[in-house]
Write a protein that holds these residues in place. Structure first.
Motif, PDB file in Angstrom:
ATOM      1  N   UNK A  10      15.477 -24.189   6.546  1.00 28.35           N
ATOM      2  CA  UNK A  10      14.312 -23.974   5.702  1.00 28.35           C
ATOM      3  C   UNK A  10      14.611 -22.990   4.568  1.00 28.35           C
ATOM      4  N   UNK A  11      13.709 -22.953   3.604  1.00 27.05           N
ATOM      5  CA  UNK A  11      13.845 -22.007   2.506  1.00 27.05           C
ATOM      6  C   UNK A  11      13.703 -20.577   3.009  1.00 27.05           C
ATOM      7  N   UNK A  12      12.877 -20.393   4.035  1.00 26.36           N
ATOM      8  CA  UNK A  12      12.605 -19.061   4.578  1.00 26.36           C
ATOM      9  C   UNK A  12      13.565 -18.716   5.714  1.00 26.36           C
ATOM     10  N   UNK A  13      14.365 -17.682   5.522  1.00 21.59           N
ATOM     11  CA  UNK A  13      15.239 -17.199   6.595  1.00 21.59           C
ATOM     12  C   UNK A  13      14.426 -16.683   7.769  1.00 21.59           C
ATOM     13  N   UNK A  14      13.270 -16.096   7.471  1.00 25.97           N
ATOM     14  CA  UNK A  14      12.411 -15.570   8.531  1.00 25.97           C
ATOM     15  C   UNK A  14      11.957 -16.690   9.457  1.00 25.97           C
ATOM     16  N   UNK A  15      11.573 -17.826   8.888  1.00 23.84           N
ATOM     17  CA  UNK A  15      11.139 -18.957   9.709  1.00 23.84           C
ATOM     18  C   UNK A  15      12.296 -19.477  10.557  1.00 23.84           C
ATOM     19  N   UNK A  74      -4.536  -3.491   8.308  1.00 24.59           N
ATOM     20  CA  UNK A  74      -3.340  -4.103   8.866  1.00 24.59           C
ATOM     21  C   UNK A  74      -3.286  -5.595   8.551  1.00 24.59           C
ATOM     22  N   UNK A  75      -2.125  -6.040   8.108  1.00 23.44           N
ATOM     23  CA  UNK A  75      -1.885  -7.444   7.810  1.00 23.44           C
ATOM     24  C   UNK A  75      -0.891  -7.997   8.829  1.00 23.44           C
ATOM     25  N   UNK A  76      -1.141  -9.216   9.291  1.00 19.76           N
ATOM     26  CA  UNK A  76      -0.215  -9.900  10.199  1.00 19.76           C
ATOM     27  C   UNK A  76       0.456 -11.049   9.463  1.00 19.76           C
ATOM     28  N   UNK A  77       1.764 -11.085   9.517  1.00 14.42           N
ATOM     29  CA  UNK A  77       2.520 -12.186   8.933  1.00 14.42           C
ATOM     30  C   UNK A  77       3.370 -12.850  10.006  1.00 14.42           C
ATOM     31  N   UNK A  78       3.082 -14.103  10.294  1.00 22.08           N
ATOM     32  CA  UNK A  78       4.011 -14.889  11.100  1.00 22.08           C
ATOM     33  C   UNK A  78       5.171 -15.320  10.212  1.00 22.08           C
ATOM     34  N   UNK A  79       6.283 -15.650  10.822  1.00 27.62           N
ATOM     35  CA  UNK A  79       7.505 -15.950  10.072  1.00 27.62           C
ATOM     36  C   UNK A  79       7.289 -17.103   9.096  1.00 27.62           C
ATOM     37  N   UNK A  80       7.835 -16.934   7.899  1.00 29.53           N
ATOM     38  CA  UNK A  80       7.781 -17.983   6.899  1.00 29.53           C
ATOM     39  C   UNK A  80       6.669 -17.838   5.894  1.00 29.53           C
ATOM     40  N   UNK A  81       5.733 -16.922   6.133  1.00 28.12           N
ATOM     41  CA  UNK A  81       4.614 -16.725   5.214  1.00 28.12           C
ATOM     42  C   UNK A  81       5.047 -15.816   4.073  1.00 28.12           C
ATOM     43  N   UNK A  82       4.588 -16.109   2.888  1.00 29.77           N
ATOM     44  CA  UNK A  82       5.000 -15.407   1.670  1.00 29.77           C
ATOM     45  C   UNK A  82       4.743 -13.909   1.766  1.00 29.77           C
ATOM     46  N   UNK A  83       5.691 -13.126   1.287  1.00 22.63           N
ATOM     47  CA  UNK A  83       5.611 -11.652   1.249  1.00 22.63           C
ATOM     48  C   UNK A  83       5.293 -11.075   2.630  1.00 22.63           C
TER      49      UNK A  83
END
Length: 376
Positions: free
Chosen positions: A113-118, A204-213
């Motif tokens: 994928x484009x996202x390394x985090x994902x 507080x913000x939650x980001x699952x992998x692949x989400x922008x910023x």
């Protein structure tokens, strides 16, 4: 798309006869040729991760694969392509990145994928199901595979090497090591918003992998937050392409009577938006995974807030923005408003005038513009 198992007619989703972008690329066909030429046994549990438009899943459908995707559009494209090629969808198991992964994986196919985090998150989630005999093959275009990509495979699954390039595509070969100490999956990631951004300050913000910023508030969203409409009362508001839900949350906090709907085509994004919302307010909201506004009834919305993407994987395109704007116009009530933020050079005001007959500049700086269009 021609493969060792036959030729397949494939399209992206939603299908658009004017779209010149293919539903597969050289990395898909390279991987399929390798699986055939190497004699990889495909009678066990085959898992396909990150298939962009269902090309790999459709070609491998005879081996009853499990597809795992974060994209609603990819899932719908897969179903459409299976039907287009008279392949029984019952033999394919479709999972999202929010579903529990299979208990066992004998062949793991990864479209990088484009996202390394994902990628990191998915490898961590699948690692317990991978065993010493699992065949792990990744694929991507040369420009998509970096040293950091290979290090993720090596750190989480085992020793990794790459193939020679063919047609600007490359394969990744990984030998699983079940005894590897891979550490803890760092996703989802949570961080606190900075001060000075109104009611969102310090939240507080939650980001699952692949989400922008994933680890900070991006400058475009920050600029949008400064200029959002306020005090609109009991309106139905859609945060279209919601990402982690910051814009919709800001609307809910400044307009407590509003009914906010969070929409994104990414399962990870909608999960992030819901977690962010639940952590910061007790109000009610709706969370939808889908193709933009397609699931929202016509003339049912008062306000749409939108920061449209201008990339589809590696391709630069305005097709997504145009589809979002068109869907917003259909869903808005007469007098309803679409508020858009975008880079100045994208020229969204031209599209809005063509579609709505009007476009008002709300705010601008050296990089961004905030525009408003009203449904007549």
């Amino acid at each position: 798309m021609t493969t060792p198992w036959g030729s397949y007619a494939l399209t992206r989703f939603p299908e658009d006869p004017r779209d010149r972008l293919r539903a597969w690329d050289a990395s898909d066909t390279y991987l399929l040729r390798h699986l055939s030429a190497s004699g990889t046994p495909l009678d066990g549990a085959v898992v396909v991760v990150g298939d962009r438009w269902g090309a790999l899943t459709t070609a491998l459908a005879g081996h009853r694969p499990t597809q795992i995707t974060d994209s609603f559009l990819a899932r719908e494209a897969t179903l459409g392509n299976l039907a287009r090629n008279d392949v029984e969808a019952d033999g394919v198991r479709l999972l999202t990145t929010r579903d529990a992964p299979p208990d066992r994986v004998d062949v793991l196919v990864v479209r990088v994928p484009k996202s390394l985090a994902l990628l990191e998150d998915q490898l961590h989630r699948l690692a317990p199901a991978v065993h010493e005999g699992t065949v792990v093959v990744g694929t991507g275009m040369v420009k998509e595979i970096h040293t950091s990509t290979l290090k993720l495979f090596e750190r989480i699954l085992g020793p990794t090497r790459t193939s020679l390039a063919e047609q600007k595509a490359r394969l990744i070969f990984c030998t699983p090591d079940p005894a590897l100490g891979r550490g803890v999956n760092p996703w989802p990631y949570r961080y606190e918003l900075p001060d000075g951004i109104g009611p969102l300050s310090g939240r507080t913000v939650t980001n699952h992998a692949g989400v922008f910023c994933a680890d900070h508030l991006d400058i475009g969203t920050r600029f949008f937050l400064e200029h959002l409409p306020r005090g609109r009362g009991a309106q139905r508001v859609v945060d279209l392409g919601c990402g982690n839900g910051i814009v919709g949350l800001a609307t809910a906090l400044t307009n407590p009577e509003a009914e906010v709907v969070f929409v994104d085509e990414s399962y990870q994004a909608v999960a992030s938006a819901e977690a962010t919302y639940r952590d910061n307010t007790e109000g009610s909201a709706e969370f939808r995974v889908g193709d933009g506004m397609s699931g929202v009834p016509a003339a049912s919305v008062d306000l749409v807030l939108n920061n449209p993407p201008f990339h589809s994987h590696q391709a630069t395109t305005d097709a997504i923005a145009w589809r979002m704007f068109t869907g917003a116009r259909r869903a808005l009530r007469p007098g309803g408003e679409l508020w858009v933020i975008g880079n100045r050079h994208l020229g969204y005001h031209v599209k809005l005038r063509r579609l709505f007959g009007n476009s008002e500049l709300i705010a601008s700086d050296a990089k961004f513009v905030v525009l408003k269009a009203v449904r007549k």
